[in-house]
Design an enzyme around this catalytic site. Structure first.
Site, short mmCIF file in Angstrom:
data_model
loop_
_atom_site.label_atom_id
_atom_site.label_comp_id
_atom_site.label_asym_id
_atom_site.label_seq_id
_atom_site.Cartn_x
_atom_site.Cartn_y
_atom_site.Cartn_z
N SER A 134 0.86 -1.19 0.00
CA SER A 134 0.00 0.00 0.00
C SER A 134 0.89 1.23 0.00
O SER A 134 2.02 1.19 0.50
CB SER A 134 -0.88 0.01 1.25
OG SER A 134 -1.52 1.26 1.42
N TYR A 147 -1.80 -0.66 10.37
CA TYR A 147 -1.86 -1.04 8.96
C TYR A 147 -0.58 -0.63 8.23
O TYR A 147 0.03 -1.43 7.51
CB TYR A 147 -3.08 -0.39 8.30
CG TYR A 147 -3.26 -0.74 6.85
CD1 TYR A 147 -3.78 -1.97 6.47
CD2 TYR A 147 -2.91 0.18 5.85
CE1 TYR A 147 -3.94 -2.28 5.12
CE2 TYR A 147 -3.07 -0.13 4.52
CZ TYR A 147 -3.59 -1.36 4.15
OH TYR A 147 -3.74 -1.68 2.82
#
Length: 271
Positions: A134, A147
């Site tokens: 990501s 995350y």
């Protein structure tokens, strides 16, 4: 790799994983899709002809069985796409220990376990690994400690593969998507719309979240799948340990330069 490849895709029931399975199958490759929810996996399998194998890739025994089933079905393993992942919000002082541990278990330990099980077969085929990380692994945002940390770890897991096993022919690269229309992103956008009082729901939230991106829109799963397909292929034979951003250009922007183009006002005061 042979012309027809055998590729294992985790998180293959929806979003980027499903789009990758469709693209690979359209090109004539054999694909095994894995995930924790059987229903979406079986839908993609019926649509594409991929082999569905529901499993929790953070479970060492389930991972071993997944790799064994793949090799038993097709005789080899040429590629692994590490796409399964979850998101949990929270700053360091806010995220629960349980959420932190689940993020690390699924987003980082799961890929590690799968790679350990798949490694002998990938070395034999001189195969390729692509991790779906990501842009959060490169540029963090507010309330995203767990995350972002798990995805940054995933980048270095792939780089370790490239360094340690590149001399034996294994390639390992990562893609870092920005906002892409997936089930997980849709849920996050719905929450964002509610929290910010945006009229128009998730669509308005996507528009707001990508307003400062050069592309000024979210990506589609197929656009990330195309990058994954290329990194798996012989066309990327000299690409190893790379990080490819698929983000509409958002990571090219400088935070300090935003004020020259936009007037930025926070919705809530920062602590």
């Amino acid at each position: 790799m042979s012309e027809q490849r055998v590729v294992l895709v985790t998180g293959g029931g929806t979003g980027i994983g499903a789009a990758t399975a469709r693209l690979l199958r359209t090109a004539g490759h054999q694909v095994v899709i894995s995930g924790r929810r059987p229903e979406p996996l079986h839908r993609v399998a019926e649509e594409t002809g991929a082999l569905a194998h529901p499993s929790d890739t953070a479970d060492p025994e389930a991972v071993r069985e997944l790799v064994e089933k793949t090799v038993a079905a097709y005789g080899r393993l040429d590629g692994v796409v590490l796409n399964a992942g979850i998101g949990r919000p929270g700053a360091v002082g806010d995220i629960s220990v349980e959420d932190w541990e689940e993020l690390i278990r699924i987003n980082l330990t799961g890929p590690f376990l799968l790679l350990r099980a798949a490694l002998p077969h990938l070395l034999e085929s001189r195969g390729a690994v692509v991790a779906v990380a990501s842009v959060a692994a490169l540029r963090n945002s507010v309330g995203n400690a767990g995350y972002a940390t798990s995805k940054a770890g995933l980048l270095h897991l792939c780089r370790s593969l490239a360094i340690d096993y590149g001399p034996q022919g294994l390639r390992a690269n990562a893609v870092c998507p920005g906002w892409v229309r997936t089930e997980m992103a849709d849920r996050r956008m719905a929450r964002f719309a509610a929290e910010a009082g945006l009229e128009g729901g998730a669509e308005a939230a996507y528009a707001e979240a990508t307003r400062l991106s050069p592309a000024m829109r979210p990506g589609e799963p197929e656009e990330v799948a195309g990058a994954i397909d290329w990194l798996l292929s012989p066309a990327a034979s000299y690409v190893n340990g790379a990080v490819l951003t698929v983000d509409g250009g958002v990571t090219t922007s400088s935070v300090s330069g935003v004020a020259f183009d936009y007037r930025v006002e926070p919705r809530t005061p920062r602590p």
